[in-house]
Write a protein that holds these residues in place. Structure first.
Motif: not given
Length: 365
Positions: A239, A247, A249
């Protein structure tokens, strides 16, 4: 084409009787019926000994426009245009794909996520913590016959997921107005399932057929540029936080210590990867508890259920193994109901963790 629904015929009717029933329902001459195909077949067993089959049929006739207009004028809800059940892909991969999407888990969800991504040209990488289905079958029978459990290769974990060792039910009570279920059935038939699953009201595929089907679907994914990696347990997400504090991935970290970069990660975890759910919770991923029911398994001799439901017509090849559903609504607002019946199957051990007891129903059809 036209679709006729709720067309009822005796259990042992002839093929000619179905064509005659279509002509009678439409009020046309036999020569004006240029063709038909069965879209769905179910049965009404409320009168034992007098079971009737119920058909939905797609019909070709040169009088289609006239018959549709007449149905609208008469508010006939049992005659309408045949729906388009073709699956519509939502995207197509660009010529240059910097990072391939990752699919975590290869149960039913991960299998179809990987298949559809591959069909759209995205060349996905599927990560499965368990083994390929043939190796997994050996480990699963090891639990049943020798009482040896492999926590990473069992009824829950491995290629095909828990559904590989189950009754393989292919129907649902949810509304499916987009006909996504048809895509599933069509792909299963392409992988070797009997074509009857496209028409019967409660289709299922047992374990003996599912093993080879899962292998064929894997081969299809690989032929389209996808990749399946077994024995790859995901232990963490990669992350990154951007300048705005959002944030994103950016990939996964494997138990081996290796990292895989990706901008798109499909989590197809199933219900037994509790260690992965704990990791997601620790990562701050929003998780919402689902209500669940507490129950127990009951085994009946199949012949008893067949006789109770079908009477003297028990054992008829078009009826198959009988099932039933019971519901009781208590005065305190709680309910008791039967769920997840496995007609003609057996109860099997389905644990994925030492010291736990889990059971499931499995059919060998």
């Amino acid at each position: 084409m036209l679709r006729i629904t709720d067309l009822k015929l005796p259990l042992d009717h002839t093929d000619a009787a179905l064509g005659a029933a279509i002509v009678a329902r439409l009020g046309i001459a036999a020569t004006e019926l240029t063709g038909y195909r069965i879209a769905k077949r179910s049965y009404d067993a409320r009168k034992r000994g007098a079971i009737v089959l119920i058909y939905a049929v797609d019909v070709d006739t040169p009088r289609e426009a006239e018959l549709l207009q007449r149905a609208r004028d008469n508010a006939d809800s049992k005659l309408h245009p045949t729906p388009d059940t073709t699956y519509k892909f939502v995207a197509k991969a660009p010529p240059q794909l910097p990072l391939r999407p990752l699919v975590i888990g290869m149960g039913p969800c991960g299998l179809f996520a990987g298949l559809v991504l591959a069909q759209m040209g995205f060349r996905p990488i599927i990560l499965e913590r368990g083994k390929a289905v043939r190796e997994r079958t050996v480990d699963t029978f090891g639990l049943w016959r020798r009482k040896v459990l492999d926590p990473e290769s069992n009824v829950q974990f491995g290629e095909g997921g828990a559904g590989t060792f189950s009754d393989g039910k292919l129907y649902s009570q949810i509304s499916d107005k987009q006909h996504y279920g048809r895509k599933v059935l069509t792909e299963f038939v392409a992988a070797g399932a009997p074509e009857e699953i496209l028409t019967v009201s409660k289709p299922h595929i047992g374990t003996f057929r599912l093993v080879s089907m899962v292998e064929k679907m894997r081969a299809t994914i690989e032929s389209l540029g996808g990749e399946i990696r077994f024995g790859q347990r995901v232990d963490d997400l990669l992350v990154e936080t951007d300048a705005a504090g959002t944030r994103h991935v950016r990939g996964v970290a494997l138990a081996s210590g290796k990292q895989l970069r990706a901008d798109h990660v499909v989590l197809a975890l199933g219900h037994s990867a509790r260690d992965t759910f704990a990791m997601l919770h620790a990562r701050g991923v929003h998780l919402e508890a689902k209500p669940f029911s507490v129950g127990f398994r009951i085994e009946h001799p199949q012949a008893v259920i067949d006789r109770a439901r079908f009477g003297p017509q028990a054992g008829h090849p078009l009826l198959g193994a009988a099932d039933y559903k019971l519901v009781h609504h208590a005065r305190n607002g709680r309910s008791v109901y039967s769920f997840c019946m496995c007609p003609g199957g057996t109860v099997v051990a389905a644990a994925s963790e030492p010291g736990r007891v889990v059971t499931n129903g499995m059919s060998q059809y």
